[in-house]
Scaffold this motif. Structure first.
Motif, mmCIF file in Angstrom:
data_model
loop_
_atom_site.group_PDB
_atom_site.id
_atom_site.type_symbol
_atom_site.label_atom_id
_atom_site.label_comp_id
_atom_site.label_asym_id
_atom_site.label_seq_id
_atom_site.Cartn_x
_atom_site.Cartn_y
_atom_site.Cartn_z
ATOM 1 N N VAL A 123 0.835 -1.194 0.000
ATOM 2 C CA VAL A 123 0.000 0.000 0.000
ATOM 3 C C VAL A 123 0.873 1.248 0.000
ATOM 4 O O VAL A 123 2.014 1.233 0.466
ATOM 5 N N LEU B 239 0.912 5.355 1.258
ATOM 6 C CA LEU B 239 0.301 6.182 2.288
ATOM 7 C C LEU B 239 0.487 7.656 1.961
ATOM 8 O O LEU B 239 1.601 8.094 1.684
ATOM 9 N N HIS C 37 -14.018 6.704 1.362
ATOM 10 C CA HIS C 37 -13.638 7.110 2.722
ATOM 11 C C HIS C 37 -14.795 6.701 3.613
ATOM 12 O O HIS C 37 -15.844 7.327 3.605
ATOM 13 N N SER D 52 -8.049 4.567 -3.628
ATOM 14 C CA SER D 52 -7.762 5.056 -2.286
ATOM 15 C C SER D 52 -8.866 4.593 -1.354
ATOM 16 O O SER D 52 -10.060 4.772 -1.646
ATOM 17 N N LEU D 53 -8.470 3.998 -0.244
ATOM 18 C CA LEU D 53 -9.425 3.528 0.758
ATOM 19 C C LEU D 53 -9.572 4.515 1.898
ATOM 20 O O LEU D 53 -10.089 4.179 2.966
ATOM 21 N N VAL E 168 -8.307 4.562 9.405
ATOM 22 C CA VAL E 168 -7.860 3.205 9.750
ATOM 23 C C VAL E 168 -6.755 3.371 10.792
ATOM 24 O O VAL E 168 -5.639 3.761 10.467
ATOM 25 N N LEU F 130 -5.403 -5.804 2.661
ATOM 26 C CA LEU F 130 -4.965 -4.864 1.629
ATOM 27 C C LEU F 130 -4.344 -5.589 0.433
ATOM 28 O O LEU F 130 -4.610 -5.249 -0.726
ATOM 29 N N LEU G 38 -3.863 4.378 1.275
ATOM 30 C CA LEU G 38 -4.555 4.798 2.486
ATOM 31 C C LEU G 38 -4.200 6.250 2.754
ATOM 32 O O LEU G 38 -3.136 6.726 2.340
ATOM 33 N N GLU G 39 -5.079 6.950 3.474
ATOM 34 C CA GLU G 39 -4.900 8.377 3.745
ATOM 35 C C GLU G 39 -4.856 8.614 5.257
ATOM 36 O O GLU G 39 -5.766 9.224 5.834
#
Length: 377
Positions: free
Chosen positions: A34, A36, A167, A200-201, A205, A221, A234-235
């Motif tokens: 992933v 970030l 999101h 983008s998830l 998290v 993931l 991921l954000e």
């Protein structure tokens, strides 16, 4: 300079604690594949980006100024998202962003011609399910304006997209719950996701939370990325800066009306707004849950219900005593305001070698300048 010599209120960011969170970020990236990107809506204190940016892949935004800040001070990938763009916004951010994510199909239709061939295009999707403890922060709440639901997707508009953004989490500390959400969106949106290069998830998290099941997150993931043949992002916001920062305040008075209240030189309304909005009490380092002395930790604002928490202490509090309001990094410095004309907290970073570095401080001229720059003569 020693902390005891600094005038309160102030934020103190601890570099060592920040780097411990970033070590987990690096582990997650290496094991899962992933990428970030730091959520600037949570934390934009760019004076410590030199610590963060080598561990993350870039930034993501919720408004044009955040796009500019990420581009200028962080580097890496710059993701631009907004619930509602104007044409001027789009024209401003396109030269700076690697990915431009629209909230609706109508905005995508209106402005994609300004961005195509200049940046990758994405669309926010709303799966109708989420993990959020409070309705205010729930993107899947009734009549949500956030993202496009499955039954609203127009395939002709979706065509030509490079990616999508979901999101759907807020402080999700349960990897199994997150994994289940991924399964749901794969089943619902799979045919669309298979057309994309990246997904983008979103944020929320909480993978740096103590005892978080990182193994389950990694497998979820990896499986999602392989299933749809996409690069996953991921954000993180809180996950990066959780438990790194104290808001240091001083007791300026003690009053009693049924309970003792220690009034401090700060306010949730002005300096720690989410405490007030979400009704989640702050935690004080000096508190002792078994202590005999109970106090309301009250602010010095005029808002009647403005208080940080109710805490117990082993010894009576005294005027002039300092208290450390823990975990004050996320959604604090980005929301500071001048309510009541209160003194704005300075912002410091304590480096690993013990040095205390001033990142910003504010005075009366800053307050005055935010309200008017010119007078009518």
């Amino acid at each position: 300079m020693e902390q005891s010599q600094l005038a309160t209120p102030y934020f103190m960011i601890d570099e060592g604690k920040l780097r411990r969170n970033l070590e987990i970020c690096q582990q997650l990236k290496a094991r899962s594949g992933v990428k970030l990107v730091l959520a600037l809506k949570c934390f934009s204190t760019w004076g410590v980006f030199d610590i963060i940016k080598d561990s993350l892949d870039g930034t993501t935004s919720s408004g044009p100024f955040e796009v500019m800040l990420g581009y200028e001070t962080f580097g890496g990938e710059t993701h631009a998202y907004s619930v509602g763009y104007s044409e001027a916004d789009v024209r401003a951010v396109v030269p700076m962003c690697d990915k431009l994510i629209f909230n609706s199909q109508s905005q995508l239709q209106a402005y994609r011609h300004l961005a195509q061939e200049k940046t990758q295009l994405g669309l926010r999707l709303n799966p109708g399910v989420s993990y959020a403890s409070q309705d205010l922060a729930n993107p899947a709440r009734a009549n949500s304006r956030l993202g496009v639901h499955f039954d609203q997707i127009d395939p002709s508009i979706f065509a030509g997209l490079d990616g999508a953004m979901f999101h759907m989490n807020c402080e999700n500390k349960d990897a199994s719950t997150f994994s289940a959400l991924l399964t749901q969106i794969s089943e619902q949106f799979g045919d669309y996701l298979d057309q994309l290069k990246w997904i983008s998830l979103g944020g929320g998290v909480f993978f740096t939370y103590p005892e978080y099941d990182l193994d389950t997150l990694v497998e979820a993931l990896k499986s999602f990325a392989e299933r749809h043949q996409v690069q996953v992002y991921l954000e993180p916001g809180e996950a990066v800066i959780t438990n790194t920062t104290d808001l240091v305040v001083t007791v300026v008075d003690i009053v009693e009306n049924g309970m003792k209240t220690a009034i401090v030189d700060s306010a949730t309304e002005a300096h720690r707004l989410d405490t007030l909005i979400y009704h989640e009490p702050a935690s004080v380092t000096e508190a002792d849950q078994n202590g005999d002395y109970e106090y309301v930790i009250g602010s010095c604002s005029c808002l009647a219900g403005d208080q940080f928490c109710v805490s117990r202490f082993a010894e009576p509090l005294a005027i002039g005593q300092r208290l450390h309001i823990q975990d004050s990094g996320g959604y604090t410095m980005v929301k500071l305001n001048w309510f009541n004309g209160l003194k704005m907290p300075s912002i410091y970073c304590q480096r690993q070698d013990g040095r205390i570095e001033l990142l910003n401080q504010f005075d009366y001229q800053d307050f005055k300048r935010t309200l008017s720059q010119w007078s009518i003569s």
